[in-house]
Scaffold this active site. Sequence first.
Site, PDB file in Angstrom:
ATOM      1  CE  LYS A 103      -1.029   5.402   7.874  1.00  0.00           C
ATOM      2  NZ  LYS A 103      -0.539   4.856   6.578  1.00  0.00           N
ATOM      3  CG  PHE A 157      -1.701   1.320   1.043  1.00  0.00           C
ATOM      4  CD1 PHE A 157      -3.006   1.005   0.340  1.00  0.00           C
ATOM      5  CD2 PHE A 157      -1.505   2.350   1.702  1.00  0.00           C
ATOM      6  CE1 PHE A 157      -3.773   2.420   0.135  1.00  0.00           C
ATOM      7  CE2 PHE A 157      -2.458   3.251   1.783  1.00  0.00           C
ATOM      8  CZ  PHE A 157      -3.676   3.492   0.976  1.00  0.00           C
ATOM      9  CG  ASP A 211       5.516   3.401   1.945  1.00  0.00           C
ATOM     10  OD1 ASP A 211       5.450   3.970   2.931  1.00  0.00           O
ATOM     11  OD2 ASP A 211       4.538   3.367   1.173  1.00  0.00           O
TER      12      ASP A 211
HETATM   13  C1  LIG Z   1      -0.959   5.310   5.240  1.00  0.00           C
HETATM   14  C2  LIG Z   1       0.190   4.748   4.150  1.00  0.00           C
HETATM   15  C3  LIG Z   1       0.519   5.310   3.103  1.00  0.00           C
HETATM   16  C4  LIG Z   1      -0.503   6.680   2.599  1.00  0.00           C
HETATM   17  O1  LIG Z   1      -0.402   7.657   3.615  1.00  0.00           O
HETATM   18  P1  LIG Z   1      -1.379   8.853   3.491  1.00  0.00           P
HETATM   19  O2  LIG Z   1      -0.992   9.780   4.545  1.00  0.00           O
HETATM   20  O3  LIG Z   1      -2.808   8.438   3.634  1.00  0.00           O
HETATM   21  O4  LIG Z   1      -1.225   9.305   1.963  1.00  0.00           O
HETATM   22  C5  LIG Z   1       1.519   5.094   2.333  1.00  0.00           C
HETATM   23  N1  LIG Z   1       2.182   4.045   2.541  1.00  0.00           N
HETATM   24  C6  LIG Z   1       1.870   3.226   3.826  1.00  0.00           C
HETATM   25  C7  LIG Z   1       2.870   2.237   3.958  1.00  0.00           C
HETATM   26  C8  LIG Z   1       0.816   3.499   4.555  1.00  0.00           C
HETATM   27  O5  LIG Z   1       0.977   2.740   5.573  1.00  0.00           O
END
Ligand SMILES: *Cc1c(COP(=O)(O)O)cnc(C)c1O
Length: 396
Positions: free
Chosen positions: A243, A127, A214
Amino acid sequence: MSHLMNTYARLPVAFARGEGVWLWDTEGKRYLDALAGVAVNAVGHSHPKLVSALRNQVGTLIHTSNIYHIEAQEKLADKIAQLSGMDAVFFCNSGAEANEAAIKIARYYGHKKGIENPAVVVLENSFHGRTLATLSATGSRKVQAGFEPLVSGFVRVPFNDLDAVQRVATSNKNVVAILAELVQGEGGVSVCGSGYLKGLRDICDAHGWLLMLDEVQTGIGRTGTLFAFQHYGVTPDVMTLAKGLGGGVPIGACVAKGTAATLFQPGSHGSTFGGNTLACTAGLATLDIVESENLCRNATEIGEHIRTSLKRVLAETPGVKEIRGQGMLIGIELDRPCGELVKTALNAGLLINVTADNVVRLVPPLILSHAEADQLVNELAPIIRSFLMKSAPAAA
Ligand SMILES: *Cc1c(COP(=O)(O)O)cnc(C)c1O
């Protein structure tokens, strides 16, 4: 009728205030928050140091512009560089935007090498966000369906499979980078194997690819080290954060090392809000709290304690497939879809969430104490047990 677009299946509750790992709804009922705004409230709610840093800043200066120097942004970049061993930071406002910056860096890097159609290797069940490029990079049809045409330039391989990456390396000359999560949070709390990151580093080095991680969910102490890559003694070329970084104030960061840190020039990329004084003040205060309160160590110890306790009380329960995770990113995989558990737990005063249909995800604030962890386990276990007793397992 609500004037909000119908983008979320919201639970029937709204919160009025929070303190530590606790939230109170508008009726005054108290909840143990084991979700932390989806891994955002790393230092809990209303942490006095974060509150006072923000209060002082709001009364002084909130926003200017990246047309000017921004002191808090310089300081936060220094801090992130010092803590990660990386070189330079681009600030934005979310995880998706941080990944957009990473993807742009990869493409720019490819073009500089003379590759006209640069591609990025991405993983199944990943994701990376909801913008067009990041949903295209995301390994979930649910996220993509209806938004085609997808952005091109992604090559997908299974998670935790170095041979598959190696096969792409030998067959596809357009690849310039790999973008990976070391723990797939949204994908069901899958933790990569111990040799995976080193293996990726070796493949990237052999083929001149950028290793891009990520760490939007795993970063800022969540897995027990400040950044998840620090478990493995391997440094990436690019890392994305969001986050936990602002303790609840929106901020994202694309962090780079070496060549990747030098590619963007004035005009290559930008963001109106990115790295503004208020957001960077939040980032500085959050990192300061994570360091001074030893929250990485707490995430390791309490996370381990939660997993051990959950295994003790649930391992023999039919329907519980696996209890796993790293630090305070914890998954309980069941043998059937269990989305309804979220509501049952909510009624019982417990905030949890379910990802990948059948994995209960716990991402509590990193300040969670031993006693609060025990309370979480003692309240959650019977909820899971009674759900499993009265629901039918998924057909095999
Ligand atoms: C939550 C998340 C995102 C997206 O972040 P947003 O602030 O909602 O755009 C991207 N990568 C990972 C691994 C995430 O957990």
